[in-house]
Scaffold this motif. Structure first.
Motif, PDB file in Angstrom:
ATOM      1  N   THR A 123       0.805  -1.083  -0.059  1.00  0.00           N
ATOM      2  CA  THR A 123      -0.020   0.022  -0.100  1.00  0.00           C
ATOM      3  C   THR A 123       0.842   1.332  -0.017  1.00  0.00           C
ATOM      4  N   ALA A 124       1.824   1.281   0.838  1.00  0.00           N
ATOM      5  CA  ALA A 124       2.779   2.437   0.935  1.00  0.00           C
ATOM      6  C   ALA A 124       3.450   2.449  -0.409  1.00  0.00           C
ATOM      7  N   TYR A 127       0.910   4.307  -2.917  1.00  0.00           N
ATOM      8  CA  TYR A 127       0.980   5.501  -2.605  1.00  0.00           C
ATOM      9  C   TYR A 127       2.253   6.616  -3.114  1.00  0.00           C
ATOM     10  N   ASP A 128       3.449   5.889  -2.722  1.00  0.00           N
ATOM     11  CA  ASP A 128       4.446   6.428  -3.268  1.00  0.00           C
ATOM     12  C   ASP A 128       4.158   6.733  -4.906  1.00  0.00           C
ATOM     13  N   TYR A 130       1.728   6.816  -6.640  1.00  0.00           N
ATOM     14  CA  TYR A 130       0.671   7.820  -6.695  1.00  0.00           C
ATOM     15  C   TYR A 130       1.147   9.071  -6.826  1.00  0.00           C
ATOM     16  N   VAL A 131       1.901   9.484  -5.547  1.00  0.00           N
ATOM     17  CA  VAL A 131       2.414  10.741  -5.542  1.00  0.00           C
ATOM     18  C   VAL A 131       3.302  11.189  -6.649  1.00  0.00           C
ATOM     19  N   TYR A 139       6.387  15.833  -5.251  1.00  0.00           N
ATOM     20  CA  TYR A 139       7.018  14.265  -4.740  1.00  0.00           C
ATOM     21  C   TYR A 139       8.066  14.750  -3.707  1.00  0.00           C
ATOM     22  N   LEU A 220      -7.555   0.466  -1.143  1.00  0.00           N
ATOM     23  CA  LEU A 220      -6.389   1.814  -1.326  1.00  0.00           C
ATOM     24  C   LEU A 220      -5.601   1.630  -2.561  1.00  0.00           C
ATOM     25  N   ILE A 221      -5.131   0.593  -2.707  1.00  0.00           N
ATOM     26  CA  ILE A 221      -4.156   0.181  -3.879  1.00  0.00           C
ATOM     27  C   ILE A 221      -4.861   0.514  -5.098  1.00  0.00           C
ATOM     28  N   SER A 224      -5.515   4.196  -5.822  1.00  0.00           N
ATOM     29  CA  SER A 224      -4.325   4.775  -6.319  1.00  0.00           C
ATOM     30  C   SER A 224      -4.090   4.459  -7.763  1.00  0.00           C
TER      31      SER A 224
END
Length: 318
Positions: A123-124, A127-128, A130-131, A139, A220-221, A224
């Motif tokens: 998930t992290a 998110y990385d 996505y940003v 970023y 969430l993934i 994203s």
């Protein structure tokens, strides 16, 4: 000795001292073949992930949040498979497939903790990406070193207290009948089938934990990557779109294999569980996905391949 353990029924928790892991003993003709296959797979996982850890640490071009998460993910994969595969190899090699009550609880605990950590780290990583793709100008500011460290620490520690209590509750249940565990490791569904009495509350808890640890991170993934794909399609450069899709598709392949098999295993009703299906699905999230991860992240990533070539050339020259 094994038959003696199997013949008397286990009437309560105090008399249960060990389980017998059936594993793949029901297909003895494939025993040597499976031993060789799983041994090769384990070596591939160890070597592949070790190389990822090394190159993400030593190569200056890979000192970014994306590869910081990837290095942690590679280390996690080594820990994750080492909970189940060495035991599987041992049981395929020897005749005695017994596992003590404490060892079974310990294996389940670490399997659940590392499994939860993998869900959170994936998930992290999403998110990385996505940003990086949807907000590239922000970023460097958003994904700073402090946030990356906090995310990784949170991923590694979040499941620890939860699964201590959860594992203790499962193994506090009374066990009766046979002590034969029709699986190749101490997973939740096969252990629960040996428990007697009312298991309704713990089954509800399993659904709640699966929702928090597996389903919500999976959603969430997906959210994203929907936003990522939408942003990619707006890119004017065909080369930029191809590079972004290449990176994202590798992540999605990992997510689909890992979360898909896990959700089917833990969220389907108990009445639909069967030993053969559970073992087959378990192979996906314990062996198959960790085997493909190093290949996906290396072969589909030009930066990692370049860093790997430089690293290997340096050792060849030495």
């Amino acid at each position: 000795m094994e038959s003696a353990l199997q013949s008397p029924p286990q009437r309560n928790e105090s008399t249960l001292v060990k389980f017998i892991l059936i594993g793949f003993s029901d297909v003895p003709i494939l025993k040597d073949f499976l031993l060789g296959v799983f041994l090769i797979i384990y070596v591939i996982i160890l070597m592949g992930n070790s190389l990822i850890i090394i190159i993400t640490k030593v190569d200056p071009s890979l000192q970014t949040p994306m590869y910081f998460f990837l290095g942690n993910f590679a280390f996690l994969e080594i820990c994750y498979v080492s909970v189940t595969v060495p035991r599987l190899l041992t049981d395929l090699y020897r005749q005695d497939r017994s596992i003590s009550f404490v060892a079974c609880a310990t294996q389940m605990y670490f399997f659940l903790v590392f499994g939860a950590t993998e869900c959170f780290i994936l998930t992290a990583m999403a998110y990385d990406r996505y940003v990086a793709i949807c907000n590239p100008l922000l970023y460097p500011l958003v994904m700073n070193s402090d946030l990356c460290i906090q995310l990784v620490v949170g991923c590694w520690t979040s499941g620890v207290p939860l699964h201590i209590g959860f594992t203790y509750w499962i193994f506090s249940l009374p066990f009766c009948g046979t002590n034969q565990l029709n699986h190749f490791f101490c997973d939740i569904p096969p252990v629960l089938t040996l428990a007697c009495g009312d298991t309704f509350m713990i089954e509800m808890l399993i659904y709640m934990i699966a929702l928090l640890v597996v389903t919500i991170p999976f959603i969430l993934i997906l959210v994203s990557y929907v936003k990522i794909v939408t942003t990619i399609l707006k890119l004017p450069s065909a080369t930029g779109r191809a590079k972004a899709f290449s990176t994202c598709s590798s992540h999605l392949m990992v997510v689909a294999l890992f979360f898909g098999s896990g959700i089917i295993t833990y969220l389907r009703p108990k009445s639909t569980h069967s030993a053969g299906t559970d073992k087959f699905l378990s192979l996906f999230y314990t062996v198959v996905t960790p085997t493909f991860n190093p290949m996906i992240y290396c072969l589909r990533n030009k930066d990692v391949m370049l860093a790997l070539k430089k690293f290997l050339l340096r050792w060849i020259v030495l």
